[in-house]
Scaffold this motif. Structure first.
Motif, PDB file in Angstrom:
ATOM      1  N   GLU A  68      -3.340   0.437   7.569  1.00  0.00           N
ATOM      2  CA  GLU A  68      -3.743   0.533   6.165  1.00  0.00           C
ATOM      3  C   GLU A  68      -3.840  -0.868   5.601  1.00  0.00           C
ATOM      4  OE1 GLU A  68      -2.414   3.862   3.672  1.00  0.00           O
ATOM      5  OE2 GLU A  68      -0.980   4.311   5.266  1.00  0.00           O
ATOM      6  N   GLN A  69      -4.882  -1.105   4.835  1.00  0.00           N
ATOM      7  CA  GLN A  69      -5.105  -2.428   4.267  1.00  0.00           C
ATOM      8  C   GLN A  69      -4.047  -2.770   3.234  1.00  0.00           C
ATOM      9  OE1 GLN A  69      -9.912  -2.932   4.659  1.00  0.00           O
ATOM     10  NE2 GLN A  69      -9.152  -2.045   2.772  1.00  0.00           N
ATOM     11  N   GLY A  70      -3.633  -4.060   3.236  1.00  0.00           N
ATOM     12  CA  GLY A  70      -2.689  -4.537   2.239  1.00  0.00           C
ATOM     13  C   GLY A  70      -3.423  -4.878   0.959  1.00  0.00           C
ATOM     14  N   ASP A  71      -3.153  -4.149  -0.105  1.00  0.00           N
ATOM     15  CA  ASP A  71      -3.827  -4.360  -1.387  1.00  0.00           C
ATOM     16  C   ASP A  71      -3.034  -5.338  -2.253  1.00  0.00           C
ATOM     17  OD1 ASP A  71      -5.861  -2.456  -0.796  1.00  0.00           O
ATOM     18  OD2 ASP A  71      -4.441  -0.855  -1.282  1.00  0.00           O
ATOM     19  N   ASP A  76      -8.879  -9.399 -13.899  1.00  0.00           N
ATOM     20  CA  ASP A  76      -9.797  -8.353 -14.345  1.00  0.00           C
ATOM     21  C   ASP A  76     -10.562  -7.737 -13.190  1.00  0.00           C
ATOM     22  OD1 ASP A  76     -11.435 -10.427 -13.617  1.00  0.00           O
ATOM     23  OD2 ASP A  76     -12.432 -10.640 -15.565  1.00  0.00           O
ATOM     24  N   GLY A  77     -10.302  -8.191 -11.947  1.00  0.00           N
ATOM     25  CA  GLY A  77     -10.932  -7.598 -10.778  1.00  0.00           C
ATOM     26  C   GLY A  77     -12.142  -8.323 -10.254  1.00  0.00           C
ATOM     27  N   ARG A  78     -12.624  -9.345 -10.971  1.00  0.00           N
ATOM     28  CA  ARG A  78     -13.778 -10.089 -10.485  1.00  0.00           C
ATOM     29  C   ARG A  78     -13.405 -10.953  -9.288  1.00  0.00           C
ATOM     30  NH1 ARG A  78     -16.222 -12.902 -15.767  1.00  0.00           N
ATOM     31  NH2 ARG A  78     -13.970 -13.219 -16.098  1.00  0.00           N
ATOM     32  N   VAL A  79     -14.306 -10.984  -8.287  1.00  0.00           N
ATOM     33  CA  VAL A  79     -14.057 -11.724  -7.051  1.00  0.00           C
ATOM     34  C   VAL A  79     -15.165 -12.749  -6.858  1.00  0.00           C
ATOM     35  CG1 VAL A  79     -13.781 -11.579  -4.548  1.00  0.00           C
ATOM     36  CG2 VAL A  79     -12.911  -9.728  -6.011  1.00  0.00           C
ATOM     37  N   SER A  80     -14.785 -14.023  -6.699  1.00  0.00           N
ATOM     38  CA  SER A  80     -15.770 -15.077  -6.441  1.00  0.00           C
ATOM     39  C   SER A  80     -15.336 -15.857  -5.208  1.00  0.00           C
ATOM     40  CB  SER A  80     -15.900 -16.010  -7.648  1.00  0.00           C
ATOM     41  OG  SER A  80     -14.650 -16.544  -8.015  1.00  0.00           O
ATOM     42  N   ARG A  81     -16.253 -15.996  -4.279  1.00  0.00           N
ATOM     43  CA  ARG A  81     -15.939 -16.606  -2.992  1.00  0.00           C
ATOM     44  C   ARG A  81     -15.810 -18.122  -3.113  1.00  0.00           C
ATOM     45  NH1 ARG A  81     -18.666 -14.076   2.253  1.00  0.00           N
ATOM     46  NH2 ARG A  81     -17.723 -12.333   1.127  1.00  0.00           N
ATOM     47  N   ILE A  82     -14.816 -18.684  -2.402  1.00  0.00           N
ATOM     48  CA  ILE A  82     -14.601 -20.127  -2.366  1.00  0.00           C
ATOM     49  C   ILE A  82     -15.001 -20.704  -1.023  1.00  0.00           C
ATOM     50  CG2 ILE A  82     -12.863 -21.955  -2.497  1.00  0.00           C
ATOM     51  CD1 ILE A  82     -11.276 -20.140  -4.403  1.00  0.00           C
ATOM     52  N   ALA A  83     -14.565 -20.071   0.066  1.00  0.00           N
ATOM     53  CA  ALA A  83     -14.879 -20.539   1.422  1.00  0.00           C
ATOM     54  C   ALA A  83     -15.020 -19.334   2.333  1.00  0.00           C
ATOM     55  CB  ALA A  83     -13.798 -21.477   1.941  1.00  0.00           C
ATOM     56  N   SER A  84     -16.001 -19.403   3.252  1.00  0.00           N
ATOM     57  CA  SER A  84     -16.302 -18.259   4.120  1.00  0.00           C
ATOM     58  C   SER A  84     -15.999 -18.501   5.586  1.00  0.00           C
ATOM     59  CB  SER A  84     -17.789 -17.887   3.990  1.00  0.00           C
ATOM     60  OG  SER A  84     -18.120 -17.586   2.660  1.00  0.00           O
ATOM     61  N   PHE A 119       0.857  -1.199   0.000  1.00  0.00           N
ATOM     62  CA  PHE A 119       0.000   0.000   0.000  1.00  0.00           C
ATOM     63  C   PHE A 119       0.885   1.239   0.000  1.00  0.00           C
ATOM     64  CE2 PHE A 119       0.378  -1.379   4.478  1.00  0.00           C
ATOM     65  CZ  PHE A 119       0.914  -0.248   5.083  1.00  0.00           C
ATOM     66  N   ASP A 120       0.297   2.366  -0.383  1.00  0.00           N
ATOM     67  CA  ASP A 120       0.967   3.660  -0.284  1.00  0.00           C
ATOM     68  C   ASP A 120       0.893   4.113   1.169  1.00  0.00           C
ATOM     69  OD1 ASP A 120       1.541   3.904  -3.056  1.00  0.00           O
ATOM     70  OD2 ASP A 120      -0.532   4.506  -3.412  1.00  0.00           O
ATOM     71  N   ASP A 121       2.039   4.410   1.747  1.00  0.00           N
ATOM     72  CA  ASP A 121       2.117   4.717   3.174  1.00  0.00           C
ATOM     73  C   ASP A 121       1.690   6.159   3.445  1.00  0.00           C
ATOM     74  OD1 ASP A 121       2.650   4.655   5.851  1.00  0.00           O
ATOM     75  OD2 ASP A 121       4.820   4.876   5.629  1.00  0.00           O
ATOM     76  N   HIS A 122       0.622   6.307   4.238  1.00  0.00           N
ATOM     77  CA  HIS A 122       0.144   7.623   4.653  1.00  0.00           C
ATOM     78  C   HIS A 122       0.334   7.851   6.149  1.00  0.00           C
ATOM     79  CE1 HIS A 122      -2.309   6.656   0.965  1.00  0.00           C
ATOM     80  NE2 HIS A 122      -1.831   7.845   0.646  1.00  0.00           N
ATOM     81  N   VAL A 146      -5.012  -4.810  -8.212  1.00  0.00           N
ATOM     82  CA  VAL A 146      -6.030  -5.754  -8.663  1.00  0.00           C
ATOM     83  C   VAL A 146      -7.237  -5.664  -7.724  1.00  0.00           C
ATOM     84  CG1 VAL A 146      -6.558  -8.179  -9.140  1.00  0.00           C
ATOM     85  CG2 VAL A 146      -4.250  -7.296  -9.561  1.00  0.00           C
ATOM     86  N   ALA A 147      -8.430  -5.639  -8.297  1.00  0.00           N
ATOM     87  CA  ALA A 147      -9.682  -5.610  -7.529  1.00  0.00           C
ATOM     88  C   ALA A 147      -9.701  -4.478  -6.507  1.00  0.00           C
ATOM     89  CB  ALA A 147      -9.930  -6.949  -6.844  1.00  0.00           C
ATOM     90  N   PRO A 148      -9.549  -3.230  -6.952  1.00  0.00           N
ATOM     91  CA  PRO A 148      -9.538  -2.111  -6.003  1.00  0.00           C
ATOM     92  C   PRO A 148     -10.851  -1.929  -5.259  1.00  0.00           C
ATOM     93  CG  PRO A 148      -9.617  -1.323  -8.274  1.00  0.00           C
ATOM     94  CD  PRO A 148      -9.347  -2.778  -8.345  1.00  0.00           C
TER      95      PRO A 148
END
Length: 691
Positions: free
Chosen positions: A297-300, A352-360, A289-292, A314-316
């Motif tokens: 801060e979340q790790g992207d 491409d940024g699409r997110v599909s869940r595998i396990a919750s 991440f960009d340090d502010h 990816v997947a912002p």
């Protein structure tokens, strides 16, 4: 005459004769401290490349040594059959499959001393010790062709020199030499006082032999990750002249294995970590991440070209912090885990940024408290192995494939099937500003609707962390003693997005006050919590908030502040993260803005405190140092507030519940403290209490 001696002893100890003399007619259904020795927990599930087997670490407690022991077990993913793979004396951990799935590398202390690297041939069961090192290796990484194994190890250094003692006569017994410290981080909570040296990458032949050191210099390098062609290793590190004072500015580096040349692939103000190369070698994924200079801060998730160019996020829109990830075998997506609403989720993230869940329901954040956590691994066919738990069971192993999830182990069904455990309810809580506060309440065994019971508000640490619907030995012990346990994820908790975490930015701990008291109000309003018997405790960040709340309100009958911070000035200068806490959490150094440090320190509220408060700390805590707990204890004594100080011998901040007997004793001490101030009366219903 012996029975009279027993009776007199029982009276002297304040124990009833019936409890001593009467033989048990049935097993005790209550969960007790002794039950901690019967528990087992799964961790680090590693699925084979073909998806047919899972090697995992099973941790169980040894009552004779009062320590957890780890062994490696193997599960057939089709049948669920399992067997011990590496057990016996010592501890065995970190199983890692060779690329062809025919061998398994792991660490073991079976031969005594520091853990060493072993390799097991899966077809014959034969094992070979690969290393004979003075220190422990870490970060096992097989080369793509399976011929070599890279790892990380500390290379000793002479350390600072400053003068010398006079010559020592032969046979004389002198005092130990002076300790000369010149490093910024000279002790860590997980390792104690740091021996001089630096972490560097080595490679060894998978058949054994002399290892070769690949990285050098006065830097600490990160875990290795091979490129698919086996010619290079990627790692992250802070390799800059002022590295000791840098908290969040690591880069990704490429190491040429043959020449030893190290080249930099990233360059920005902020951390870039955990690089992994795509199967075709074209792309590198990493987290950063960009340090502010925020408290959290979340790790992207990022990808870049193999030469370091073309970096993109990816997947912002995900708005979650990536904990762990693996490339899918097709190279078009990444499987990653992240916290969400008190648990950990594993999802497939397309480039491409699409997110599909595998396990919750990934879990495994520890046994004493219900933290979100857990790990996973990925097979070439897309099957995911992960750890999971429930409110009534510690972590087990499960698999997800083809949209279905199957739990493969049930390690504690026998040990806990005869126990009456607390049951969980979700509690609707709204803060005064209208914001929801995720909350739960664990009810004591046998609870009946409408009954009011004494209730403990238990606050999580971090503060950038999260609780969830997970197993907790502390909570079950509290519940067995007749208490309901109220717990929340107030603002600042992770897994709810960056804005939620920012809710305490540069205002903690006071910014959590309203959320926590709203949860108490909701527990009373639900008809569960007895308003005359509400208690508060928590550890680390929860210990800070416990000390803060008793300076803000007298509504708690008693408190137990565990491993707290009481004075931000002293903590920021004595903790094992002085580069971070002042600049990032407080926004300045103590002499630059001492008013802010004082205003956010629970010590500033001590004149208001009337609540009887127990203070608990590990005797070797270097994160929120022991002196913080001692300051709180001294302040309470000076104020004339009832208090006691409990120190857990040889325990660090993170290891305060590491020994089963100490974990049980700590919970028992807190229960005894609350029992001392608990108002004893017949169980009330909400109607009788006028609700």
């Amino acid at each position: 005459m012996n029975h009279w001696r027993v009776a007199l002893a029982a009276l002297a100890l304040g124990t009833s004769w019936t409890a001593i003399a009467a033989p048990a007619n049935a097993p005790d259904p209550r969960f007790s401290g002794g039950d901690l020795f019967n528990l087992a927990a799964a961790s680090d599930p590693q699925i084979s490349p073909d998806g047919r087997s899972i090697a995992y670490v099973r941790r169980s407690n040894d009552i004779m040594t009062d320590r957890a022991r780890s062994s490696i077990w193997l599960i057939d993913t089709t049948t669920g059959d399992q067997r011990p793979l590496v057990a016996g004396s010592g501890n065995h951990m970190s199983p890692r499959w060779s690329p062809d799935g025919k061998r398994l590398a792991y660490y073991s202390t079976s031969e005594g001393g520091a853990p060493q690297l072993f390799v097991r041939w899966m077809d014959t069961g034969q094992c070979a010790r690969i290393t004979g090192l003075p220190d422990s290796p870490n970060g096992i990484a097989w080369s793509p062709d399976g011929r070599r194994i890279a790892y990380l190890m500390t290379v000793p250094d002479e350390g600072a020199k400053l003068g010398s003692a006079p010559p020592k006569p032969e046979g004389a017994e002198w005092a130990k030499p002076l300790e000369i410290i010149d490093k910024v981080t000279y002790r860590t909570d997980d390792g104690g006082y740091v021996k001089p040296g630096f972490d560097h990458i080595f490679v060894v032949d998978a058949l054994g032999g002399a290892p070769r050191q690949l990285t050098f210099g006065a830097y600490h390098d990160g875990n290795p990750a091979w490129t698919p062609d086996g010619r290079a290793i990627l790692f992250s590190a802070v390799r800059k002249p002022d590295w000791e004072m840098i908290a969040n500015d690591s880069e990704v580096y490429r190491l040429d294995v043959d020449s030893g040349t190290v080249s930099t692939l990233t360059d920005r103000r902020g951390p870039d970590n955990a690089p992994k190369v795509s199967p075709d070698g074209r792309l590198i994924a990493y987290v950063g991440f960009d340090d502010h200079k925020k408290g959290f801060e979340q790790g992207d998730l990022y990808v870049m070209n193999a030469d370091g160019g073309g970096s993109r996020r990816v997947a912002p829109a995900l708005d979650r912090s990536i904990d762990q990830f693996e490339w899918a075998s097709d190279g078009h997506s990444i499987v990653a885990s992240y916290e969400e609403a008190g648990s950990v989720v594993v999802s497939r993230i397309g480039l491409d940024g699409r997110v599909s869940r595998i396990a919750s329901d990934v879990a495994g954040g520890g046994l004493d408290r219900p933290y979100a956590g857990g790990g996973f691994s990925l097979a070439r066919n897309g099957t995911v192995a992960f750890t999971t738990d429930s409110v009534s069971r510690p972590p087990d192993v499960a698999v997800a494939t083809g949209g279905k999830v199957r739990q493969l182990t049930r390690l504690n069904d026998l040990a806990l099937s005869g126990k009456s455990l607390g049951t969980l309810r979700t509690l609707a809580v709204t803060a005064p500003d209208g914001s929801p506060v995720p909350s739960w309440i664990l009810l004591p065994p046998g609870y009946q609707d409408g009954q009011r019971v004494p209730t403990i508000l238990e606050i999580h640490g971090g503060p950038y962390a999260a609780y969830g619907q997970h197993f907790s030995t502390d909570y079950q012990l509290y519940a067995a003693a007749g208490y309901a346990v109220l717990y929340t994820n107030p603002r600042g908790s992770t897994g709810y997005g960056q804005a939620f975490a920012d809710g305490i930015e540069k205002t903690y701990p006071d910014s959590n006050t309203a959320d926590l008291l709203a949860a108490v109000d909701a527990a009373v309003g639900s008809g569960i919590a007895d308003p005359e018997n509400v208690f508060v405790t928590g550890g680390s960040g929860g210990g800070i908030l416990t000390a803060w709340l008793i300076g803000k309100t007298d509504r708690f009958r008693a408190a137990a502040s565990q491993k707290p911070v009481i004075n931000w000035t002293s903590m920021s200068l004595t903790s094992d993260g002085i580069q971070f806490f002042g600049p990032y959490w407080m926004g300045a150094l103590p002499w630059e803005n001492y008013q802010s440090y004082w205003a956010r320190s629970p010590l500033s509220l001590m004149a208001n405190v009337k609540t009887p408060t127990l203070v608990v700390v590990g005797a070797e805590d270097y994160r929120t140092p022991v002196s913080e707990a001692e300051q709180l204890y001294s302040a309470l004594k000076l104020r004339g507030v009832p208090t006691m100080l409990v120190k857990v011998p040889n325990a660090s901040h993170g290891g305060i519940a590491g020994r089963p007997s100490q974990s049980a004793a700590k919970a028992a001490a807190i229960i005894a403290w609350f029992d001392k101030y608990r108002t004893r009366r017949e169980p009330q219903t909400a109607e009788r209490a006028g609700q």
